[in-house]
Design a protein around this motif. Structure first.
Motif, PDB file in Angstrom:
ATOM      1  N   THR A 134     103.894 -91.092 -25.350  1.00 32.48           N
ATOM      2  CA  THR A 134     105.277 -91.307 -24.914  1.00 32.48           C
ATOM      3  C   THR A 134     105.344 -91.228 -23.389  1.00 32.48           C
ATOM      4  O   THR A 134     104.358 -90.891 -22.726  1.00 32.48           O
ATOM      5  N   VAL A 157     110.647 -85.453 -23.014  1.00 31.34           N
ATOM      6  CA  VAL A 157     111.968 -85.785 -23.562  1.00 31.34           C
ATOM      7  C   VAL A 157     111.832 -86.832 -24.664  1.00 31.34           C
ATOM      8  O   VAL A 157     112.432 -86.711 -25.743  1.00 31.34           O
ATOM      9  N   GLU A 158     111.045 -87.855 -24.398  1.00 27.92           N
ATOM     10  CA  GLU A 158     110.837 -88.912 -25.400  1.00 27.92           C
ATOM     11  C   GLU A 158     110.076 -88.371 -26.618  1.00 27.92           C
ATOM     12  O   GLU A 158     110.342 -88.765 -27.759  1.00 27.92           O
ATOM     13  N   SER A 159     109.130 -87.455 -26.385  1.00 24.20           N
ATOM     14  CA  SER A 159     108.372 -86.873 -27.494  1.00 24.20           C
ATOM     15  C   SER A 159     109.295 -86.096 -28.429  1.00 24.20           C
ATOM     16  O   SER A 159     109.212 -86.223 -29.658  1.00 24.20           O
ATOM     17  N   ALA A 183     112.433 -86.563 -28.767  1.00 23.60           N
ATOM     18  CA  ALA A 183     113.332 -87.517 -29.418  1.00 23.60           C
ATOM     19  C   ALA A 183     112.682 -88.116 -30.662  1.00 23.60           C
ATOM     20  O   ALA A 183     113.337 -88.297 -31.695  1.00 23.60           O
ATOM     21  N   GLY A 195     112.871 -85.536 -33.382  1.00 22.12           N
ATOM     22  CA  GLY A 195     114.209 -85.459 -33.949  1.00 22.12           C
ATOM     23  C   GLY A 195     114.540 -86.630 -34.841  1.00 22.12           C
ATOM     24  O   GLY A 195     115.293 -86.492 -35.812  1.00 22.12           O
ATOM     25  N   ALA A 196     113.957 -87.797 -34.544  1.00 25.09           N
ATOM     26  CA  ALA A 196     114.208 -88.995 -35.347  1.00 25.09           C
ATOM     27  C   ALA A 196     113.323 -89.060 -36.583  1.00 25.09           C
ATOM     28  O   ALA A 196     113.435 -90.009 -37.365  1.00 25.09           O
ATOM     29  N   ASP A 215     116.239 -79.997 -24.209  1.00 23.68           N
ATOM     30  CA  ASP A 215     117.077 -80.050 -25.405  1.00 23.68           C
ATOM     31  C   ASP A 215     116.191 -80.301 -26.621  1.00 23.68           C
ATOM     32  O   ASP A 215     115.545 -81.351 -26.728  1.00 23.68           O
ATOM     33  N   PRO A 217     115.396 -80.796 -30.715  1.00 23.72           N
ATOM     34  CA  PRO A 217     116.040 -81.261 -31.943  1.00 23.72           C
ATOM     35  C   PRO A 217     116.463 -80.074 -32.811  1.00 23.72           C
ATOM     36  O   PRO A 217     115.895 -78.979 -32.719  1.00 23.72           O
TER      37      PRO A 217
END
Length: 475
Positions: free
Chosen positions: A88, A92-94, A96, A99-100, A113, A115
């Protein structure tokens, strides 16, 4: 019944029994292949390694190198867990992706932040905040005069701070430190520098203080401290005296101390211990990830840690999370079980399945026995018919008129015995049924023997004639 008819009937019965035996054999083979296939499938499923997707970035970063070395070590030594790194652009992208649901694990900084489902599995490294100011000339204040030297965090008000690393998380952490120290964050100007721009950072005359966030043995931090000391004079390390308050208010941070001489021994940098805060880079997992899977990953991680540390020095910082500390991000139950020694054993986890399996096998055995009896019902009926036939032959034997008749009965009995033994060998009849057949056969044998003896006596009397009486001899 004539001998030819009996032979024809016996041959027909044998042919039918052979067909039934062939059908039964095919059924047994089919069931055997089915059981074997199910067992092989279950064994493959049980032994196949779990592949965990782990998101990490950016490519080429310390985290990326550690995770790639970890994945290689798992692939070479582990049969339980495999890692599939997903590259990634950053933490932050990792997070995300985690969380998805597109990743099972992710590497991210603890103050980002997280998940909702994220839980800690391991600490990749602990990053210490290092704040320092040059002892040489500083910039000018708004009145054009030389600004006083910076001695503490509170003196950063109205100054410009050069932050190493372009992640917004470092600037956010600096704002937390400034607010806790009574400095309005808006009064401090932040300029970001890349990790490869330490020389530009040191030579920028507009920078009044410097900040780095990384492990204490970080080459980037050491090079930055050395560069600023060479260009701007020996650094003054700024203590974050409110570190404990920050840790209480923000659980993602911890109160720490920078030991003396960690960045240089001669001269000592710093000359004394310095109070600061730290933030950890973590391997986090989804809460829904099975406990056994996370426990297996955790054990394997610390089993190969020393091996991958020889390839990637940063792996030496991998540590176990503190399960006793109340943190904003809880420790995953799988990792906590291994750390606390409360991990359930194999029997604890699968004992109920074993009992269920035993009950299931018992049920399958009963069903198989019923199926066998059902498939062999014709043979059992034949056995009953044969037993009744021999009982009828007992009566025939007792009234037989000649040895030839007895011989015919004996041959028929031999054929019945042969068929009955074949049925027993095939499992068509049980030992109890064979025992009952044996009792009837004993009666038949006794009847044959008794009738044969009676016929022999009759023959002897016929040959010899009746013996003369004494009164008849004297006439």
């Amino acid at each position: 019944m004539s001998s030819s008819e009996s032979t024809s009937q016996t041959t027909g019965e044998r042919a039918r029994r052979e067909r039934r035996r062939s059908n039964s054999l095919l059924l047994v083979l089919a069931v055997g292949f089915l059981v074997f296939g199910a067992a092989a499938g279950g064994l493959y499923y049980a032994l196949r390694p779990d592949i965990l997707r782990i998101a990490v970035g950016p490519p080429g970063s310390d985290d990326d190198k550690v995770i790639q070395a970890m994945a290689d070590a798992f692939g070479a030594e582990s049969r339980t867990i495999r890692l599939l790194p997903i590259k990634t652009d950053g933490a932050v992208e990792s997070l995300a992706l985690l969380g998805a649901g597109k990743a099972d694990l992710a590497v991210g900084r603890g103050d980002l932040d997280m998940p909702v489902e994220a839980q800690t599995v391991a600490v990749v490294r602990k990053n210490f905040v290092v704040l320092w100011a040059p002892s040489g000339p500083t910039g000018k204040n708004s009145k054009g005069k030389l600004a006083p030297k910076i001695k503490e965090v509170a003196d950063l008000a109205g100054r410009r701070v050069g932050v190493i690393g372009r992640t917004p998380a470092n600037a956010a952490l600096l704002r937390v430190i400034l607010s806790a120290s009574g400095v309005e964050a808006d009064r401090v100007v932040v300029t970001h520098f890349g990790t490869n721009q330490t020389e530009e950072l040191a030579r920028d005359p507009t920078i009044d203080a410097f900040m780095a966030v990384g492990p204490l043995d970080s080459k980037v931090t050491s090079d930055a401290v050395a560069a600023t000391a060479r260009v701007r004079g020996e650094p003054k390390f700024l203590a974050i005296e409110t570190s404990e308050a920050i840790a209480l208010k923000h659980p993602q941070y911890e109160s720490e101390e920078i030991p003396p001489s960690v960045f240089n021994a001669d001269p000592a940098r710093p000359g004394d211990k310095v109070e600061t805060v730290s933030v950890s880079h973590l391997i986090v997992a989804r809460k829904s990830l099975p406990e056994t899977t996370v426990a297996a990953f955790f054990r394997q991680l610390f089993a190969v840690r020393q091996a991958i540390a020889r390839q990637v020095p940063g792996a030496a910082h991998i540590a176990k999370p503190d399960v006793d500390k109340d943190t904003e991000l809880p420790v995953h139950r799988g990792a906590a079980a291994v750390i606390d020694g409360t991990e359930r054993t194999f029997l604890d986890r699968y004992g109920d399945y074993f009992w269920f399996g035993l009950l299931l096998l018992s049920g399958i055995g009963s069903a198989a026995a019923w199926l066998r009896r059902y498939l062999n019902r014709d043979e059992r009926e034949e056995t009953t018919s044969h037993r009744n036939r021999i009982l009828a032959m007992v009566s025939s034997a007792r009234t037989a008129g000649s040895n030839q008749d007895l011989l015919v009965l004996q041959r028929e009995a031999d054929a019945i015995i042969l068929e009955t033994l074949e049925c027993y060998d095939d499992g068509a009849i049980e030992e109890e049924e064979l025992a009952a057949f044996g009792l009837v056969l004993g009666l038949f044998s006794n009847a044959i023997a008794e009738r044969r003896a009676a016929l022999q006596r009759a023959n002897l009397e016929t040959v010899r004639g009746r013996p003369r009486r004494e009164d008849e001899a004297t006439i």
